[in-house]
Write a protein that holds these residues in place. Structure first.
Motif, PDB file in Angstrom:
ATOM      1  N   ALA A  25       0.244  -1.194   0.416  1.00 37.37           N
ATOM      2  CA  ALA A  25      -0.273   0.038   0.044  1.00 37.37           C
ATOM      3  C   ALA A  25       0.661   1.273   0.231  1.00 37.37           C
ATOM      4  CB  ALA A  25      -1.010  -0.537   1.307  1.00 37.37           C
ATOM      5  N   VAL A  26       1.949   1.490   1.035  1.00 34.68           N
ATOM      6  CA  VAL A  26       1.872   2.667   0.489  1.00 34.68           C
ATOM      7  C   VAL A  26       4.003   3.094  -0.072  1.00 34.68           C
ATOM      8  CG1 VAL A  26       3.629   4.057   2.729  1.00 34.68           C
ATOM      9  CG2 VAL A  26       2.462   2.478   3.183  1.00 34.68           C
ATOM     10  N   LEU A  27       4.386   1.676  -0.210  1.00 35.87           N
ATOM     11  CA  LEU A  27       5.526   1.898  -1.139  1.00 35.87           C
ATOM     12  C   LEU A  27       4.584   2.621  -2.420  1.00 35.87           C
ATOM     13  CD1 LEU A  27       8.262  -0.294  -0.437  1.00 35.87           C
ATOM     14  CD2 LEU A  27       8.280   2.429   0.236  1.00 35.87           C
ATOM     15  N   PRO A  28       4.068   1.571  -3.417  1.00 36.03           N
ATOM     16  CA  PRO A  28       3.300   1.902  -4.571  1.00 36.03           C
ATOM     17  C   PRO A  28       2.443   3.390  -4.631  1.00 36.03           C
ATOM     18  CG  PRO A  28       2.829   0.001  -3.864  1.00 36.03           C
ATOM     19  CD  PRO A  28       3.482   0.119  -2.809  1.00 36.03           C
ATOM     20  N   PHE A  29       2.263   3.842  -3.288  1.00 36.19           N
ATOM     21  CA  PHE A  29       1.323   5.300  -3.724  1.00 36.19           C
ATOM     22  C   PHE A  29       2.635   5.994  -2.992  1.00 36.19           C
ATOM     23  CE2 PHE A  29      -0.246   9.481  -1.476  1.00 36.19           C
ATOM     24  CZ  PHE A  29      -1.838   9.141  -2.223  1.00 36.19           C
ATOM     25  N   GLY A  30       3.125   6.455  -2.447  1.00 31.08           N
ATOM     26  CA  GLY A  30       4.449   6.251  -2.484  1.00 31.08           C
ATOM     27  C   GLY A  30       5.354   6.999  -3.116  1.00 31.08           C
ATOM     28  N   ARG A  31       5.752   6.214  -4.610  1.00 34.91           N
ATOM     29  CA  ARG A  31       6.734   6.363  -5.364  1.00 34.91           C
ATOM     30  C   ARG A  31       7.147   7.098  -5.779  1.00 34.91           C
ATOM     31  NH1 ARG A  31       6.805   0.967  -7.395  1.00 34.91           N
ATOM     32  NH2 ARG A  31       7.811   0.302  -5.691  1.00 34.91           N
ATOM     33  N   PRO A  32       5.732   8.196  -6.719  1.00 32.50           N
ATOM     34  CA  PRO A  32       6.460   9.424  -7.418  1.00 32.50           C
ATOM     35  C   PRO A  32       6.631  10.330  -6.362  1.00 32.50           C
ATOM     36  CG  PRO A  32       4.217   8.383  -8.233  1.00 32.50           C
ATOM     37  CD  PRO A  32       4.462   7.507  -6.891  1.00 32.50           C
ATOM     38  N   GLY A  33       6.661  10.528  -5.300  1.00 32.32           N
ATOM     39  CA  GLY A  33       6.693  11.558  -4.650  1.00 32.32           C
ATOM     40  C   GLY A  33       8.181  11.151  -4.036  1.00 32.32           C
ATOM     41  N   VAL A  34       8.627  10.132  -3.683  1.00 29.81           N
ATOM     42  CA  VAL A  34       9.498   9.229  -3.122  1.00 29.81           C
ATOM     43  C   VAL A  34      10.288   9.853  -4.305  1.00 29.81           C
ATOM     44  CG1 VAL A  34      11.158   7.707  -3.060  1.00 29.81           C
ATOM     45  CG2 VAL A  34       9.324   7.713  -1.935  1.00 29.81           C
ATOM     46  N   ILE A  35      10.577   9.561  -5.232  1.00 26.30           N
ATOM     47  CA  ILE A  35      11.376  10.211  -6.950  1.00 26.30           C
ATOM     48  C   ILE A  35      11.460  11.016  -6.827  1.00 26.30           C
ATOM     49  CG2 ILE A  35      11.696   9.409  -9.116  1.00 26.30           C
ATOM     50  CD1 ILE A  35      10.303   7.219  -9.505  1.00 26.30           C
TER      51      ILE A  35
END
Lengths: 357, 368, 325
Positions: free
Chosen positions: C224-234
């Motif tokens: 749940a967290v990483l897929p959602f946050g991936r664009p933001g993390v990048i």
């Protein structure tokens, strides 16, 4: 949300819901493994294999991780072992990050604390000779507040509006061009921003060195950070919120102002603070267009000014006994200033952000 | 809503600014105990000067502006150390009233000064500060050291690698030299100090130095650090380290400086007097009031320390702005006066010799 | 008067419709105007850099792209960006390799592991560290870190020296590795702060759904967290990379520069574009300054390539984000 059952954070021991066999480690297992790992590490140091505290901590952390995962894998099975491993890694990452960062802070505080006197905060550097243990940062504080303040006043409205355009209205060729150029802008070396203002504002338009010229250079550096972080935060606002508002007949611009912006307000503030923090520490562009000044000048539109990072840089470069002390003191003051601004922004964000989360 | 939020921001800034505005002051030295006595060699003029340039003379300028401003209340002279090249650029661009520079204007710059900056008048180079360049080393147990140009060249070009190298031992028969690696540090930034140091090696070391004489370092090996403060703290941090820097930096950190065997009967120790002696032997190569100097780095004169850096003030000979010219003459007249030059001794510079100072005074008088 | 009132009533829906249209037009126009203003600023800067930079490149006696030396004041001027562009990328890669995993860990720790009461002050500390000016990191790097990394350099050189990357042939720890470590420490708080903010935005429904299915905490984060946050993390990583690529003062203070292309990150050699600008600027004449601007132009292009590729990745992964378009 409110009707959702409480998340099953820790399934009760021994109970086997739905007949599944579920063996968990007892609570004391993890601390026990960690203690054992530390003991082994200390023993290893006793044999002379390890030297230094850093190595000791590292080896202990490594041993505990391996230990916990192994125990967990044998008792709980692979899935839980992976979970334990992730927890260990995240915790280690946090410790690893905290150590150097705290060391930076500690160095600054330890070296700068002596200068935290009313005298240092209320005096300028005018007429301070090379051998004098005198002078303060008042003139630089005035300069930094005015320059960063002006830059924020220019950059935040433009940046926020641009971000709204990109996130809420965008899509056309203009939006793509803006996105492209915002990306380009993040790559501007700060000294190049200073050079641009120098040649456009001072050399071509014939303006003089001033705090405002510095603010212009800082604006160029702030804009892309504000746009990118604000855009990211706006995009995170769930579409359901927008749709709900629009479905109620609220016009788009009011939806943005009343629903989208408040929802993402805390995130936007974080982005703005990062931008402010970044430019407040810039030295190079200010050296070119603000020039530097030892006396107090309140007027950012006329005459040379100083700034805190400029003063850190210059006092360090002087290489004198007392100038190093002033450099550390100024660094601490700059950090304190940014901390105060940050705190202010947090308080604002706290009071205005919707409280449903 | 939105406006309201920004109003809060502005409010924060405003309150902070107002709170600050009330309590700051430019009065830094209470009582003025260290102030120069008014009068003396200072003939006050009014106004404001802006200048920039060499960091090598920054501390001298800081001492001078302090003395001058304290004697002449209300006058401000703002000198910022931005580097010689940037200082010359700002002077030529008309943003500053004079420049401090480790090198005299080159031909192209002189032409530009004549045609643009000074409206047909010449810009003149006035030698004002003598900065001895110290070789500083960190070698516990070795308090006295003698080096000559060839050995220094060998050390800084990575040919002499340990402290007990025969070349060093020969010059120091009595010293207890350890078998330790030499860590030679040079400046990573462009610098007049590097230029003068390499000029010395080029002139005095003969075949031992085959590298460029330039303001950027080009010899192989060694490590680099930024600024005089960078190399001096690198020497302080590392046992076995050696570097070159302005004397004041070595003095401030209490670093050891070797005597230089120049070929004179005795190795020369670095003192303000021995440095001044080398400047005395320098030749004037400028025309008229331009006092560009050429230093004989290979000098073998008794008691002359050969590695020196002379920094100039660069001003227009005439056609200065009418509201600046009196202050320019008054301030530069003070800096080259006996009283002004005496300030230098305390902070690691050497005063100009009387002969050179005399000529500079004449040139300052001719500024219009 | 009495007639006017029903009039207004009947037309009111229409009217309100037209007035919201006006409000929308104004607001849209404003935000569009801001975008155009930004384009204008950028165009001006780009034009300025191109004119100054290209004139310098024309006066270059060597090939600007392949020459390693930087000597614009020589006669004839000889300078090129090969070595400094390489060093810029190398130091930033080291920094990213060290900082991104740790920063994501820190962000996860604060958003999903630490108890709320500890997490808030911790988040604040991280934000604060993003505010430490780079000159302070430079000071800390040169006075504190450089001497302490010396043993690490020797150990790596002695034990891993057979790998070309870790070959150590010269003394000293003012190296690319040290510069990379300082850069990593500088950009870590930025990446962590933005990532944390993104992780906190993950809809709780997603997290609770994952947990309700019996997922462990790590499985919930992965699902749940990483897929959602991936664009933001990048995006956060790009912010950090932007700072690392352009960082001037700290690298200039820590690195012992030598303009050569070298993968030996344990030797005191290599240089970066920004540090080269800082080191050469004070003594640069008119032409040398233009040459430095030309190198700044290259830094631009590098950042642009990095950002464009990041945009591509983010665009592909946007399925979880909720905004328009």
């Amino acid at each position: 949300m409110s009707v959702a059952p409480a998340p099953p954070k820790a399934p009760p021991h021994g109970s086997a819901p739905f007949g599944l066999h579920h063996r968990r480690l007892p609570r004391w297992a993890v601390p026990a493994v960690v203690v054992a790992a530390v003991a082994v590490a200390v023993a290893l140091r006793g044999t002379g294999l390890l030297s230094g505290t850093a190595q000791l901590v590292l080896v202990a952390a490594l041993l505990s991780a391996v230990g916990v995962v192994t125990v967990s894998a044998t008792v709980e099975g692979g899935r839980h072992a992976r979970n334990r491993l992730a927890t260990a890694l995240v915790g280690t990452a946090f410790l690893l990050a905290l150590l150097p960062l705290l060391s930076v802070l500690w160095e600054v505080v330890a070296n700068g604390i002596e200068k935290m006197t009313p005298y240092f905060f209320t005096r300028s550097m005018l007429n301070v000779g090379p051998l004098d243990d005198a002078g303060g940062l008042y003139h630089a504080m005035v300069g930094t507040l005015e320059q960063v303040g002006l830059a924020t006043l220019i950059a935040v409205p433009i940046g926020l509006l641009t971000a709204i355009y990109l996130a809420e209205y965008g899509g056309g060729p203009l939006a793509r061009a803006v996105t492209f150029f915002v990306d380009v802008m993040t790559g501007i070396p700060s000294i190049v921003a200073g050079l641009f203002v120098l040649s456009a504002w001072i050399l071509t338009l014939g303006m003089n060195f001033s705090g405002f010229a510095g603010a212009l250079a800082l604006t160029i550096l702030m804009l892309p950070i504000v746009v990118r972080s604000a855009e990211e935060m706006l995009r995170l606002v769930p579409n359901a919120l927008r749709e709900a508002s629009l479905a109620l007949g609220v016009p788009r611009w009011r939806t943005i102002l009343k629903v989208v912006l408040p929802t993402s307000f805390a995130g936007i503030i974080t982005g703005v603070m990062l931008a402010v923090a970044r430019v407040a520490g810039e030295t190079a562009p200010l050296l070119l267009v603000v020039f530097g000044f030892d006396a107090i000048n309140f007027n950012p539109f006329q005459g040379e000014q100083s700034a805190l990072p400029l003063m850190i840089y210059q006092e360090n470069a002087k290489g004198l006994e007392f100038s190093f002390e002033r450099a550390w003191g100024t660094a601490l003051a700059l950090i304190l200033l940014i901390m105060a601004l940050n705190l202010g922004a947090r308080i604002i964000a706290y009071f205005y952000a919707p409280k449903n989360r | 809503m939105k406006l309201l939020k920004y109003r809060h921001f502005a409010g924060f800034a405003l309150v902070g600014a107002l709170a600050l505005a009330g309590c700051g002051t430019d009065e830094t030295t209470a009582g003025g105990s260290t102030a120069a006595p008014p009068g003396g060699d200072i003939n006050c003029a009014e106004g404001q000067l802006r200048a920039s340039g060499s960091s090598a003379q920054a501390n001298a300028m800081s001492a001078w502006t302090k003395a001058y401003q304290q004697a002449c209340q209300g006058t401000t002279i703002n000198y910022q150390s931005v580097g010689s090249g940037a200082g010359r650029e700002q002077f030529l661009g008309g943003q500053t009233d004079f420049a401090g520079s480790d090198a005299a204007l080159d031909e192209e710059e002189a032409a530009q000064a004549n045609s643009e900056r000074c409206d047909g008048a010449n810009a003149i180079n006035l030698p004002m500060v003598t900065g001895p360049i110290a070789i500083a080393y960190n070698l516990p147990g070795v308090d006295e050291l003698v080096l000559d140009a060839q050995t220094i060249a060998g050390i800084f070009s990575n040919k002499i690698k340990t402290w007990n190298d025969p070349a060093i031992a020969k010059l120091n028969p009595d010293a207890n030299l350890p078998n330790q690696q030499i860590q030679a540090f040079h400046r990573s930034d462009e610098s007049g100090t590097t230029e003068n140091f390499t000029a010395y090696l080029g002139a005095a070391a003969g075949n031992a130095w085959t590298y460029e004489v330039a303001d950027t370092w080009s010899a192989p090996g060694g490590q680099a650090a930024k600024g005089s403060e960078g190399v001096s703290s690198a020497v302080q941090q590392n046992e076995g380290a050696i570097s070159y820097m302005e004397y004041s930096y070595a003095k401030n950190l209490g670093l050891g400086t070797p005597k230089i065997d120049t070929g004179a009967s005795e190795p020369v120790e670095l003192t303000p007097e021995t440095a001044a002696k080398t400047v005395e032997t320098a030749e004037f190569v400028g025309e008229g009031n331009d006092l560009k100097l050429e230093i004989d780095y290979a000098t073998q004169q008794e008691g002359a320390y050969p590695i020196v850096l002379v920094t100039y003030e660069i001003v227009c000979e005439s056609n200065n702005a009418p509201d600046k010219v009196e202050l320019l003459k008054s301030f530069l007249g003070y800096t080259v006066s006996e009283q002004g030059q005496q300030e230098l001794d305390k902070i690691g510079y050497a005063p100009l010799s009387e002969e050179v100072a005399q000529k500079v005074r004449q040139s300052v008088d001719a500024i219009a | 008067m009495s007639r006017a009132r029903p009039d207004t009533k009947t037309t009111s829906p229409l009217r309100s419709g037209s007035s919201t249209g006006a409000g929308d037009r104004v607001f849209r126009g404003l935000s569009r105007g801001a975008g155009i203003a930004l384009l204008g600023i950028m165009a001006a800067i780009a034009a300025f850099l191109l004119i100054r930079g290209l004139s310098a490149i024309q006066g270059d006696s060597a090939n600007f792209l392949t020459e390693q030396r930087w000597a614009p004041k020589d006669d004839p001027p000889t300078f090129g960006i090969a070595a400094i562009a390489f060093g810029t990328v190398l130091s930033s890669l080291i920094a990213m390799a060290l900082a991104v995993p740790v920063a994501v860990g820190v962000a996860l720790f604060i958003s999903h592991y630490a108890p709320r009461r500890i997490a808030i002050p911790l988040g604040y500390v991280i934000d604060l560290l993003a505010a430490v000016p780079s000159v302070v990191y430079g000071l800390w790097g040169i006075r504190f870190l450089v001497p302490r990394l010396e043993p690490l350099h020797q150990w790596l050189g002695a034990h891993l020296g057979f790998i070309p990357l870790f070959e150590k042939s010269a003394a000293g720890s003012r190296t690319m590795l040290t510069a990379g470590v300082v850069l990593a420490i500088m950009i870590l708080p930025i990446i962590a702060a933005v990532s944390r903010e993104v992780f906190l935005q993950v809809p709780r429904d997603h997290e609770e759904a994952a947990l309700a299915l019996g997922a462990t905490r790590w499985e919930m984060i992965r699902a749940a967290v990483l897929p959602f946050g991936r664009p933001g993390v990048i995006s956060a990583a790009m912010l950090g990379l932007g700072r690392a690529l352009g960082e001037t003062v700290a690298v200039a203070m820590v690195l012992s520069p030598r303009n050569v292309i070298s993968l030996h990150i344990l030797n005191p050699e290599g240089n970066t574009i920004a540090a080269n600008i800082a080191n050469s600027f004070g003594e640069a004449d008119d032409f040398a300054r233009d040459a430095l601007i030309a190198s700044g132009l290259v830094l631009f292009v590098i950042t642009l390539i990095v950002n464009a590729s990041a945009r591509l990745i983010v665009a592909r992964r946007r399925e979880f984000a909720g905004a328009a378009i």
